[in-house]
Enzyme design. Structure first.
Site, short mmCIF file in Angstrom:
data_model
loop_
_atom_site.label_atom_id
_atom_site.label_comp_id
_atom_site.label_asym_id
_atom_site.label_seq_id
_atom_site.Cartn_x
_atom_site.Cartn_y
_atom_site.Cartn_z
N ILE A 95 0.87 -1.17 0.00
CA ILE A 95 0.00 0.00 0.00
C ILE A 95 0.91 1.23 0.00
O ILE A 95 1.85 1.30 0.80
CB ILE A 95 -0.89 0.01 1.27
CG1 ILE A 95 -1.69 -1.28 1.39
CG2 ILE A 95 -1.79 1.24 1.30
CD1 ILE A 95 -2.64 -1.53 0.28
N LEU A 96 0.63 2.17 -0.88
CA LEU A 96 1.45 3.38 -0.92
C LEU A 96 0.96 4.37 0.12
O LEU A 96 -0.24 4.48 0.39
CB LEU A 96 1.38 3.99 -2.32
CG LEU A 96 2.08 3.15 -3.39
CD1 LEU A 96 1.58 3.53 -4.78
CD2 LEU A 96 3.60 3.31 -3.30
N ASN A 108 -4.48 1.42 -9.75
CA ASN A 108 -4.18 0.09 -9.20
C ASN A 108 -5.05 -0.93 -9.93
O ASN A 108 -6.13 -0.60 -10.41
CB ASN A 108 -4.49 0.11 -7.70
CG ASN A 108 -3.99 -1.12 -6.98
OD1 ASN A 108 -3.21 -1.91 -7.52
ND2 ASN A 108 -4.43 -1.28 -5.74
N THR A 109 -4.58 -2.16 -9.97
CA THR A 109 -5.38 -3.22 -10.59
C THR A 109 -5.50 -4.38 -9.62
O THR A 109 -4.57 -4.67 -8.87
CB THR A 109 -4.76 -3.64 -11.94
OG1 THR A 109 -5.50 -4.74 -12.45
CG2 THR A 109 -3.31 -4.03 -11.84
N HIS A 110 -6.66 -5.03 -9.64
CA HIS A 110 -6.92 -6.10 -8.67
C HIS A 110 -7.66 -7.25 -9.37
O HIS A 110 -8.61 -7.00 -10.12
CB HIS A 110 -7.78 -5.54 -7.53
CG HIS A 110 -8.06 -6.57 -6.48
ND1 HIS A 110 -7.09 -7.05 -5.63
CD2 HIS A 110 -9.20 -7.22 -6.14
CE1 HIS A 110 -7.61 -7.95 -4.83
NE2 HIS A 110 -8.89 -8.08 -5.11
N ASP A 142 -6.22 4.53 -3.03
CA ASP A 142 -6.28 5.42 -1.87
C ASP A 142 -5.53 4.73 -0.73
O ASP A 142 -4.83 3.75 -0.96
CB ASP A 142 -7.73 5.82 -1.53
CG ASP A 142 -8.56 4.64 -1.06
OD1 ASP A 142 -8.00 3.54 -0.83
OD2 ASP A 142 -9.79 4.82 -0.91
N ALA A 143 -5.71 5.21 0.48
CA ALA A 143 -4.90 4.70 1.60
C ALA A 143 -5.34 3.31 2.06
O ALA A 143 -4.64 2.67 2.85
CB ALA A 143 -4.94 5.68 2.76
N GLY A 144 -6.47 2.84 1.58
CA GLY A 144 -6.97 1.54 2.03
C GLY A 144 -6.50 0.39 1.15
O GLY A 144 -5.78 0.59 0.16
N ASP A 146 -7.40 -1.79 -1.56
CA ASP A 146 -8.33 -1.98 -2.69
C ASP A 146 -9.68 -1.28 -2.46
O ASP A 146 -10.73 -1.80 -2.83
CB ASP A 146 -8.54 -3.47 -2.97
CG ASP A 146 -7.24 -4.17 -3.33
OD1 ASP A 146 -6.40 -3.55 -4.02
OD2 ASP A 146 -7.04 -5.33 -2.92
C1 GRF Z 1 -2.26 -9.24 -11.11
O1 GRF Z 1 -3.37 -10.10 -11.21
C2 GRF Z 1 -2.52 -8.16 -10.09
O2 GRF Z 1 -3.81 -7.65 -10.11
C3 GRF Z 1 -2.25 -8.93 -8.84
O3 GRF Z 1 -1.10 -9.68 -9.11
C4 GRF Z 1 -1.05 -9.92 -10.51
C5 GRF Z 1 0.24 -9.38 -11.01
O4 GRF Z 1 0.59 -9.97 -12.21
N1 GRF Z 1 -2.17 -8.09 -7.68
P1 GRF Z 1 1.86 -9.50 -13.06
O5 GRF Z 1 3.03 -9.33 -12.09
O6 GRF Z 1 1.50 -8.21 -13.74
O7 GRF Z 1 2.10 -10.60 -14.03
#
Ligand code: GRF
Length: 202
Positions: A95-96, A108-110, A142-144, A146
């Site tokens: 977390i940044l 961010n991606t999840h 954000d600070a949380g 996800d």
């Molecule tokens: C992604 O699915 C990301 O959302 C998750 O870890 C994975 C990272 O994959 N937190 P990569 O390192 O981009 O291949």
């Protein structure tokens, strides 16, 4: 054409999302280029991908600092040195803190459909729960954990024989495409945030 948007991408692992951004930015029409890659650990494929693309890298390990707040400042300074228009946390497992979040927009991606299954094991938690549909979420950090405003989501079906690995790989195929699309559009068109609503373009 206007100047390409500057991306600093943060990684902790294999860096396939980073690779997708590097590949997209090879086309000037994409409008963004990866100017640096940062990590919280050494020896990961994400850093090798950056080196192969001749993109500068930096590593800031939490364990090298006496406190989390010192690390927060250090990584913010490393990021700031590259003057990014956008920071992309692409599989970055930290977390940044405020020193970064106050100064730069962070995407961010999840690998789950938030607000379900936040945290480090989103794919495993979705499988354990027995959901039939999961997916991925691109959000503003954000600070949380996800919890930031959602920018885009896409669904992925859970198949009867899926394990964590097969499901995560299928999600990542969608996630890479969505992340590349959203980052490009944000840089080219701009965005606004009103409460929890993010709108790209005017
Ligand atoms: C992604 O699915 C990301 O959302 C998750 O870890 C994975 C990272 O994959 N937190 P990569 O390192 O981009 O291949």
């Amino acid at each position: 054409m206007s100047k390409a948007g500057r991306l600093v991408v943060l990684v902790s692992g294999s860096g396939t999302n980073l690779q997708a951004l590097l590949d997209a930015s090879a086309d000037p029409a994409y409008g963004a280029s990866v100017v640096a890659v940062g990590a919280d650990r050494d020896g990961i494929e994400g850093l090798s991908r950056a080196s192969r693309a001749d993109v500068p890298t930096f590593v800031e390990k939490l364990g090298d600092y006496e406190s989390r707040s010192q690390w927060d400042v250090a990584i913010a300074e490393r990021i700031a040195a590259y003057e990014p228009d956008l920071v992309v946390s692409a599989g970055f497992m930290k977390i940044l803190g405020a020193p970064t979040l106050k100064n730069f927009p962070v995407v961010n991606t999840h690998p789950a459909l938030l607000p379900s299954f936040p945290g480090a094991h989103g794919v495993r938690d979705a499988l354990t729960h027995g959901v039939k549909v999961t997916g991925c979420t691109v959000m503003l950090a954000d600070a949380g954990v996800d919890t930031g405003p959602i920018i885009a989501q896409e669904a992925v079906a859970v198949l009867p024989d899926d394990d964590e690995h097969t499901l995560h790989e299928r999600i990542k195929t969608v996630e890479r495409r969505l992340l590349v699309e959203i980052v490009g559009r944000m840089v080219r068109e701009g965005w606004t945030v009103s409460g929890r609503t993010v709108r790209i373009g005017n």
